[in-house]
Design a protein around this motif. Structure first.
Motif: not given
Length: 624
Positions: A522-551
């Protein structure tokens, strides 16, 4: 109908302000609006007698908590008188849907419903799904609760009656039967496999079935099957058996098919903890054509009668009401609603609240569905609230976002480029807020994702700044998610700075170095990239939103590409619509041949006037 904005001394607010309006009001019917100090509409109501109705709000006590809060916020009012109370009722519901006042019951999901159309514009009518205005010549059957309900019914009807579903253009150009004929779902009238008389008989059978005479059709088919079997014509008997089986499957999929209710909407309300669910079952031709649940915005101290009256008024504002509405609760102005709906439909509409019998059983079933749907909705909302809180924590937001906008692009080597925006919030994906953008920039290099994103966001925020500069209508995002890394985020930030919008958080979602889902950075202006835990529900939620936009982006791109594949130069000729386009292609064989035709040949085409022939000739022969 007259409108009069009323102005009172600025020092007054609440009861005193409302009391001041009574000096100039008379007993006319009409609609009133209550506004706050910023001129935002708090409430829209109708009245048989405006003075009497407004005087109720001028009382200092005896109100529910919701009404008391509304009165305390009222800084001004507007009044619009009408000739009749029925006209006031219709205007009230129209204004509520348009203005979305804070204290009104509001129907938030108001999409149109699909129908089945037996098109009569062709010698061999077509069986198809239809949504929108009923402009095409033919017979319409519906509404159905969803596209899925229509598709299931059409699927079985094609098996039972073997009517075509292809477009007229495809029909005219076929030289041999298509796959539908091979799998016994069409009789191939396009190549003369069935006579016009026999096909018309099948169309008549389908219309009788859709009109509720299913028993007659099945008895007729059963009789024909027995006759074919007696004549040792076992192949035809098997076909008829399959058609009977298809009709039986339609009926079994419909579930309840009431005998005593020919045409009605069954509307049941269930309320719990200030939330409401309305379940609507569509009964047409003694058949259940599906059900849909709605979640109107209500409140803890609103009576069921008020919620249901608001729902009925807003629901039928853009829809034709059936002959009967079967309600779970009585409404406040039944006679007035009956009069308004009857005028809209051009025939008598009845509203009943059954206490016993088959109709009461239908209401009981609909109420049970409403209760179960609301339970699921409340559970999903609680989960969604936790996910949004997790998003706020992950991205250092001040509060859980109410509106997340996710952007994506789709193209093939720069062709048919589209941008897509999807929206998510406390109620999940808000599909009625999705937007698609046809990329128009002619100076863009094919495949320039940065340029495409810039165009999309420029158009989006330019419109927001024009339509809602004060951010009062809930259309401004609390968070932007961009499909991409640091480069995309920097480009988006630059665009936002150009518009003077620098307070909307944005995050770029990029796959990690291994391009592995689950290792997103995840990239934000003025901040270093970071990641969430692989099994974090928030990560799954973001993936769902990104996949929905892609679909959504891919689907939009495919639709645009399919449309461009079928396009011809004739589409750009003024006065040439679908019918004349078919006639020209049938006469000349191709658009290229049309472009080379002389004026006399163009005038010889059926349906092409001399003036239109000259227009077509001039389009392809500039200056000559």
């Amino acid at each position: 109908m007259t409108e009069s904005p009323q102005v009172s001394p600025d020092s007054l607010i609440g009861h005193a302000r409302i009391q001041d309006y009574l000096k100039t009001l008379d007993g006319s019917p009409g609609v009133y609006r209550m506004l706050d100090a910023q001129a935002r509409v708090l409430y829209v109501g109708k009245a048989r007698n405006l003075r009497a109705r407004v005087s109720n709000y001028a009382r200092p006590s005896g109100h529910t908590g919701r009404i008391a809060r509304m009165i305390s916020e009222t800084a001004s009012m507007m009044f619009l008188t009408t000739k009749t109370e029925t006209e006031a009722l219709l205007l009230e519901q129209n204004l509520i849907k348009q203005l979305k006042p804070k204290y009104n019951v509001l129907l938030r999901d108001d999409k149109s419903f699909p129908n089945i159309l037996v098109s009569k514009a062709h010698e061999f009518p077509r069986l198809q799904k239809h949504r929108g205005a009923k402009k095409e010549k033919g017979a319409y059957y519906g509404p159905f609760a969803s596209a899925g309900a229509v598709n299931r019914t059409l699927n079985q009807l094609q098996k039972a009656f073997m009517l075509r579903d292809c477009s007229d253009a495809s029909f005219e150009t076929r030289t041999r039967p298509c796959l539908q004929y091979q799998i016994k779902r069409c009789t191939a009238p396009c190549v003369g496999k069935i006579s016009a008389e026999d096909y018309a008989a099948s169309v008549a059978d389908a219309e009788r079935y859709l009109s509720g005479r299913s028993t007659d059709i099945q008895e007729k088919l059963a009789s024909e099957m027995q006759a074919a079997s007696a004549e040792m014509n076992f192949e035809r008997a098997a076909v008829l058996r399959d058609r009977i089986r298809a009709l039986t499957q339609v009926q079994s999929a419909q579930g309840i098919n009431p005998r005593g209710v020919a045409e009605a909407d069954v509307i049941a309300l269930y309320m719990e903890n200030g939330q409401a669910c309305v379940q609507v079952f569509f009964i047409r031709a003694n058949q259940n054509w599906g059900n849909r649940d709605f979640y109107p915005r209500a409140g803890a101290d609103i009576a069921p009668s008020e919620v249901l009256q608001a729902f009925v008024g807003q629901f039928y504002d853009t829809k034709e009401p059936p002959r009967q509405l079967i309600l779970s609760h009585g409404i406040e102005d039944t006679d007035l609603m009956v009069q308004a709906l009857s005028e809209k439909a051009g025939r008598k509409v009845e509203i009943v609240v059954p206490q016993r019998g088959e109709k009461a059983e239908l209401i009981a079933g609909a109420t049970r569905n409403a209760r179960e749907s609301l339970g699921r909705k409340m559970s999903e909302s609680a989960t969604q609230a936790k996910l949004l809180a997790g998003v706020a924590e992950a991205f250092d937001l001040d509060a859980p976002p109410e509106r997340i906008e996710v952007y994506d692009n789709s193209h093939i080597q720069g062709t048919n480029a589209v941008g897509a925006m999807i929206v998510a919030g406390p109620d999940g994906f808000a599909k009625n807020s999705y937007r698609k953008f046809n990329i128009k920039g002619e100076s863009l290099t094919p495949g320039d994702d940065f340029g495409m994103m810039k165009e999309v966001l420029t158009r989006r925020f330019k419109r927001l700044l024009k339509e809602d500069p004060d951010r009062e209508n809930g259309q401004w995002p609390d968070l932007l998610l961009i499909d991409g890394g640091a480069g995309q985020v920097s480009a988006v930030a630059e665009i936002m700075r150009e518009f003077g919008v620098e307070d909307v958080p944005m995050v770029g979602v990029a796959k990690g170095v291994d391009r592995d889902q689950g290792k997103e950075e995840f990239h934000r202006v003025g901040s270093r990239p970071f990641a969430l835990r692989r099994n974090d529900p928030v990560l799954y939620f973001i993936q769902r939103m990104r996949d929905e936009a892609h679909r959504f982006a891919i689907g939009t791109h495919r639709a645009k590409r399919a449309k461009s594949v079928g396009a011809t130069p004739l589409d750009d000729v003024p006065g040439v619509g679908a019918t004349r386009k078919r006639a020209l292609l049938a006469h000349f064989g191709s658009a290229k041949a049309v472009s080379r035709a002389n004026l006399a040949d163009l005038k010889a085409v059926d349906g092409v006037s001399d003036a239109l022939a000259e227009t077509i000739y001039g389009f392809f022969h500039e200056g000559g």
